[in-house]
Design a protein around this motif. Structure first.
Motif, short mmCIF file in Angstrom:
data_model
loop_
_atom_site.label_atom_id
_atom_site.label_comp_id
_atom_site.label_asym_id
_atom_site.label_seq_id
_atom_site.Cartn_x
_atom_site.Cartn_y
_atom_site.Cartn_z
N THR A 126 0.83 -1.21 0.00
CA THR A 126 0.00 0.00 0.00
C THR A 126 0.87 1.26 0.00
O THR A 126 0.65 2.18 -0.80
CB THR A 126 -0.93 0.01 1.22
OG1 THR A 126 -1.74 -1.18 1.22
CG2 THR A 126 -1.84 1.23 1.20
N GLY B 163 1.24 3.81 -3.20
CA GLY B 163 0.79 5.18 -2.96
C GLY B 163 1.89 6.20 -3.18
O GLY B 163 1.67 7.24 -3.80
N ASN C 118 0.33 6.41 -7.26
CA ASN C 118 -0.73 7.29 -6.79
C ASN C 118 -1.61 6.52 -5.81
O ASN C 118 -1.60 5.28 -5.77
CB ASN C 118 -1.56 7.85 -7.96
CG ASN C 118 -2.19 6.76 -8.80
OD1 ASN C 118 -3.07 6.03 -8.35
ND2 ASN C 118 -1.73 6.62 -10.05
N TRP C 119 -2.40 7.27 -5.05
CA TRP C 119 -3.18 6.64 -3.99
C TRP C 119 -4.44 5.96 -4.49
O TRP C 119 -5.05 5.17 -3.77
CB TRP C 119 -3.49 7.66 -2.89
CG TRP C 119 -2.25 8.06 -2.17
CD1 TRP C 119 -1.54 9.20 -2.31
CD2 TRP C 119 -1.52 7.25 -1.22
NE1 TRP C 119 -0.41 9.19 -1.51
CE2 TRP C 119 -0.38 8.01 -0.83
CE3 TRP C 119 -1.70 6.00 -0.68
CZ2 TRP C 119 0.55 7.53 0.09
CZ3 TRP C 119 -0.78 5.51 0.24
CH2 TRP C 119 0.34 6.27 0.61
N ALA D 253 -3.15 2.52 -5.01
CA ALA D 253 -2.92 1.93 -3.69
C ALA D 253 -4.25 1.55 -3.03
O ALA D 253 -4.37 0.49 -2.41
CB ALA D 253 -2.17 2.92 -2.80
N GLY D 254 -5.26 2.42 -3.17
CA GLY D 254 -6.56 2.15 -2.58
C GLY D 254 -7.21 0.91 -3.19
O GLY D 254 -7.84 0.11 -2.48
#
Length: 314
Positions: free
Chosen positions: A121, A125, A129-130, A133-134
């Motif tokens: 994660t 991120g 980018n998040w 990751a999300g």
């Protein structure tokens, strides 16, 4: 007279991690991540990045996505090994995994899985980018909590809805490069979603006794072979239809739909052959369900290879 004393032969007990050489322990931890499954997931990740880039994608996002994806998938698989350790010990296909063989402990497996989840994660991120990751976190949580803990032992729909986790690499690969979602990766998401059940069910047909012994209600355990074969045909048709839908959605060249149509025809032919063998009264291992299983692996790999090649032809 010579007296012969027959002494019982003792089967050596599995060796715990504390008494194993470092190399063997490392191999056990690698085995917890199920590398062969990770390979299949990466096969669907990289081609989507070619499609998102409209050609060769930048090298760093590719490396970061594949590395993060390996950590994420490894986390989900290790945590699945922790949850399914009782099932794995009862099944011939899985009883040589590290936990049933006592090569690592349940606690170590749990810590290892959680550590990989955190690492994947943060890496995705910070490096990409998040959003990517999300979606990685969603895939891990869905596989662990929804599939492994909720669905797998309760319903024949386990691999249908549980397969959502295995579709997420497509979305992660696209968002890693673009920072957003779109209809194109959603179509490929659906391809993997509908491909997963017949792929898994044919494997379960071969190992039906294993799943029955472990009380896992896979469709081949609770339904007739004819019913399973019909379901395989239905899902294969939908998979092929979704694969062809990529042509207008992604505006591919004619190369992609031609390849998709040929691969789809071959898959459908094997699905109908499976049903034909069932109707002739063939049953059990002689039914050869693994022919479809292995073919479906090749189908997915070659289809996504065509996805990667097509942008290079524009």
């Amino acid at each position: 007279m010579t007296v012969v004393i027959n002494r019982p032969v003792r089967t050596p007990a599995p060796v715990g991690p504390g008494r194993r050489p470092l190399g063997a322990l490392v191999r056990a931890y690698v085995a917890l991540t199920k590398p062969r499954i990770i390979e299949l997931l990466l096969i669907t990740t990289l081609p989507v990045m070619f499609l998102a880039a409209g050609g060769l994608p930048p090298l760093w996002p590719v490396i970061a996505t594949l590395a993060g994806g390996m950590l994420s998938a490894g986390s989900a698989n290790a945590l699945n090994c922790y949850i399914d350790r009782d099932i794995d010990a009862k099944m011939r296909r899985t009883r040589r995994r590290p936990l049933p063989m006592v090569q690592v402990s349940p606690r170590e497996t749990l810590v290892f899985g959680v550590a990989l989840a955190v690492a994947s994660t943060l890496f995705l991120g910070l490096a990409l980018n998040w959003l990517a990751a999300g979606m990685s976190v969603f895939a891990i949580c869905f596989y662990v909590f929804v599939y492994s803990m909720l669905l797998k032992r309760r319903t024949t729909q386990n691999v249908v809805w549980g397969g959502i986790a295995g579709c997420m690499p497509v979305m992660i690969g696209w968002s890693a490069l673009t920072g957003r979602l779109a209809w194109t990766p959603l179509v490929l998401f659906l391809v993997v979603f509908f491909w997963t059940p017949p792929h898994t069910w044919t494997l379960a047909m071969r190992y039906r006794e294993d799943y029955a012994a472990a009380n896992v209600p896979m469709l081949p355990v609770v339904a007739t072979e004819r019913r399973v074969a019909i379901e395989v045909i239905v899902y294969t048709w939908v998979t092929v239809a979704c694969s062809l839908a990529l042509w207008p959605v992604a505006h591919t060249t004619l190369f992609y739909p031609v390849v998709a149509a040929v691969l789809g025809a071959v898959s459908l032919l094997e699905a109908y052959r499976l049903l034909g063998r069932v109707r002739r009264g063939v049953t059990g291992a002689v039914l050869k369900p693994m022919r479809y299983f292995h073919l479906s692996n090749a189908y997915l790999a070659l289809l996504f290879l065509a996805v990667a090649i097509d942008p290079l032809l524009h």
